[in-house]
Design an enzyme around this catalytic site. Structure first.
Site, short mmCIF file in Angstrom:
data_model
loop_
_atom_site.label_atom_id
_atom_site.label_comp_id
_atom_site.label_asym_id
_atom_site.label_seq_id
_atom_site.Cartn_x
_atom_site.Cartn_y
_atom_site.Cartn_z
CE LYS A 187 -71.31 -53.36 15.71
NZ LYS A 187 -70.50 -53.95 14.54
NE ARG A 199 -66.98 -53.09 8.64
CZ ARG A 199 -67.15 -52.02 9.29
NH1 ARG A 199 -66.41 -51.06 9.16
NH2 ARG A 199 -67.87 -52.14 10.45
CD GLU A 202 -66.52 -56.48 15.25
OE1 GLU A 202 -67.15 -56.25 14.33
OE2 GLU A 202 -66.82 -55.84 16.45
#
Length: 220
Positions: free
Chosen positions: A141, A57, A53
């Site tokens: 999630k 960011r 993943e």
């Protein structure tokens, strides 16, 4: 939802299940320099972590997704920290094979229904699960997992949501990994402990590989 949308969502649940079975541990990656992209991915893969993943960011997230899709086609590369439709479109264009969000909004959930790749929405409450459930989502999630109740929350959600499974992320580490994975409604976990910033800054890829290998070994 149209019958076509319902079928697409069923297909995406299967895709996520296949991803989770392959991953078991999903490293949540922040790229801080372009030079890190390939060696970091190679170290993770050498340690047994081949589903990644890559978060948005940092400014290198999209570049990393595209580079890995072009040069490491054997890896399963997804995008994390996707916050809105613009980001969703950008990661799909970059080649992301799955998408993960830290939370969910009605707009993002609806966007995910028609997205060509599966979306794993972030949730921390029963109400958010119900929002997604109404649109055909069955895989979520839990984030931030430990702050949101951890294993106790996972167990509690298992009552009303018997066909829902989770990827807890946030506070998962080697000390609680197996406790999470022992829950029948946990399909995989997300983590960052194998991505120590000091190792990456120093190019100590052998330590990333070793930590990844040790985590996989814990699962037996």
């Amino acid at each position: 939802m149209t019958p076509e949308q319902q079928q697409r969502m069923l297909d995406k649940v299967k895709q996520i299940d296949e991803l989770a079975a392959r991953a078991r541990i999903l490293p949540v990656i922040v790229i801080n320099a372009e030079s890190e992209i390939l060696p970091l991915a190679d170290a993770l893969a050498a340690g047994g972590l081949t589903a990644l993943e890559v978060t948005l960011r940092s400014q290198y997230g999209l570049k990393a997704i595209k580079l890995l899709r072009d040069h490491r086609p054997e890896l399963l590369v997804g995008a994390g920290t996707v916050l809105d439709r613009a980001m969703l479109g950008a990661v799909v264009e970059a080649g992301a094979q799955f998408v993960v969000t830290p939370g969910c909004t009605q707009d993002m959930l609806e966007a995910g229904v028609d997205c060509p790749v599966p979306l794993l929405p972030g949730i921390s409450s029963a109400s958010e699960i119900m929002m997604g459930y109404a649109l055909g989502y069955r895989r979520f999630k839990l984030f931030p997992a430990e702050v949101s109740g951890g294993v106790a929350a996972i167990k509690a959600f298992g009552g009303p949501f018997g066909d829902v499974r989770f990827c807890p992320t946030g506070g998962v580490n080697t000390s609680n990994l197996n406790t999470y994975m022992a829950q029948p409604n946990v399909m995989c976990v997300g983590g960052t402990w194998m991505l120590d910033k000091a190792w990456i800054a120093a190019g100590q890829w052998d330590l990333v590989e070793q930590s990844s290998r040790e985590a996989i070994a814990l699962l037996g």
